[in-house]
Write an enzyme that holds these catalytic residues in place. Structure first.
Site, short mmCIF file in Angstrom:
data_model
loop_
_atom_site.label_atom_id
_atom_site.label_comp_id
_atom_site.label_asym_id
_atom_site.label_seq_id
_atom_site.Cartn_x
_atom_site.Cartn_y
_atom_site.Cartn_z
N GLU A 77 0.83 -1.22 0.00
CA GLU A 77 0.00 0.00 0.00
C GLU A 77 0.86 1.27 0.00
O GLU A 77 2.08 1.21 0.28
CB GLU A 77 -0.92 0.00 1.22
N LYS B 93 -4.27 -1.22 14.37
CA LYS B 93 -3.37 -0.26 15.01
C LYS B 93 -3.71 -0.08 16.49
O LYS B 93 -4.86 -0.08 16.88
CB LYS B 93 -3.42 1.06 14.27
#
Ligand code: PSU
Ligand code: MN
Length: 280
Positions: A6, A137
């Site tokens: 990404e 995250k």
């Protein structure tokens, strides 16, 4: 063997020049393993699957690049804009271009105490890509994110562990289904396809122990970063980049270092899975 990567981690996830160094290092790892890396982005309205070193450097230096999740892709393309792609957009584009394995750092998820839920989760429910990450995250509400993944029926496995990793730490205390080898992961992916399921196979790969951060420290930095967020006029797509920046500041760069290490570790596992898939 092909592995997709990404680009939002380049434009919004890591500071310059760590971002260029990391992006090129990740591509280098794929090549070392005998594969081809495909970093994905939208440049001047054109979807680019595979970037040159110059493209990566330009993206890494540029300021104010659009961060495109899957919903922002159509307008970015139509308007001829340049955009980095998040997990949701990258998974979709990689799949469309015949690259079934994609490595990232952490996926987006549910932010604590708000309706801010990442597009990543919804896209994982409807795109049959293998996404290798180190967990959601740490700035997120991990139990809520795990529940959402279950509600959305996203098939997830944790690599050689029985719990969902938490990005900077190997464990979260949240149980997860286990897979012990790339062979097993490839077999699960094939079974998903045979069942006609629409979604991704999310692979949780814990950060190597030597790069793990102290859980108490991470908790403290997360609390400070979320408090900063409350005080700042930041919302929507800017939230995750803002929080990652605050985490880096509060930890004096320790989170950036760990982020790089876990990305490299995820790319290595993605290569093994991609090789296994090709073997058939
Ligand atoms: N993981 C990282 N750094 C990042 C991101 C993930 O280690 O920068 C990016 C990914 O592109 C992910 C995005 O898809 O953050 C999630 O953003 P949001 O929470 O706004 O959906
Ligand atoms: Mn969000």
């Amino acid at each position: 063997m092909k592995v997709a990567l990404e680009s939002t981690v380049i434009t919004h996830g890591l500071p310059y020049p760590d971002n260029v160094r990391t992006a090129l290092a990740l591509e280098g790892i794929v090549r070392e393993q005998g594969g081809q890396p495909f970093t994905i982005a939208v440049l001047g309205g054109r979807v680019r699957v595979g970037l040159s070193v110059e493209d990566i450097e330009a993206l890494a230096r540029a300021e104010g690049v659009l961060k495109a999740g899957v919903r922002e892709l159509p307008a970015a393309i139509a308007r001829g804009q340049t955009a980095s792609t998040t997990v949701s957009a990258t998974a979709r584009l990689a799949y469309l271009h015949g690259i079934p394995v994609f490595a990232t750092g952490g996926i987006g998820g549910v932010h604590p105490g708000s309706w801010d839920v990442s597009q990543d989760l919804y896209e994982l429910a409807r795109t049959p890509e293998i996404v290798v990450c180190a967990g959601p995250k740490a700035i997120l509400d991990l139990p809520a994110t795990a529940e959402m993944l279950e509600s959305l029926a996203v098939t997830s496995v944790a690599f050689q562990t029985d719990e969902m990793p938490a990005f900077y730490s190997r464990g979260s205390g949240i149980p997860a289904a286990r897979a012990d080898s790339p062979q097993e992961i490839a077999a699960i992916y094939r079974a998903q396809r045979e069942l006609g399921l629409p979604g991704a196979l999310l692979v949780f790969n814990p950060i190597p122990a030597e790069f793990e951060l102290d859980a108490g420290d991470v908790e403290r930095w997360t609390a400070l970063s979320n408090a900063d967020l409350k005080a700042a006029a930041v919302s929507g797509k800017a939230v995750t980049p803002y929080l990652l920046g605050r985490m880096a500041a509060h930890s004096q760069g320790a989170t950036v270092y760990s982020n790089q290490a876990l990305l490299e570790n995820n790319v290595r596992l993605a290569c093994r899975i991609a090789a296994e898939l090709e073997r058939g």
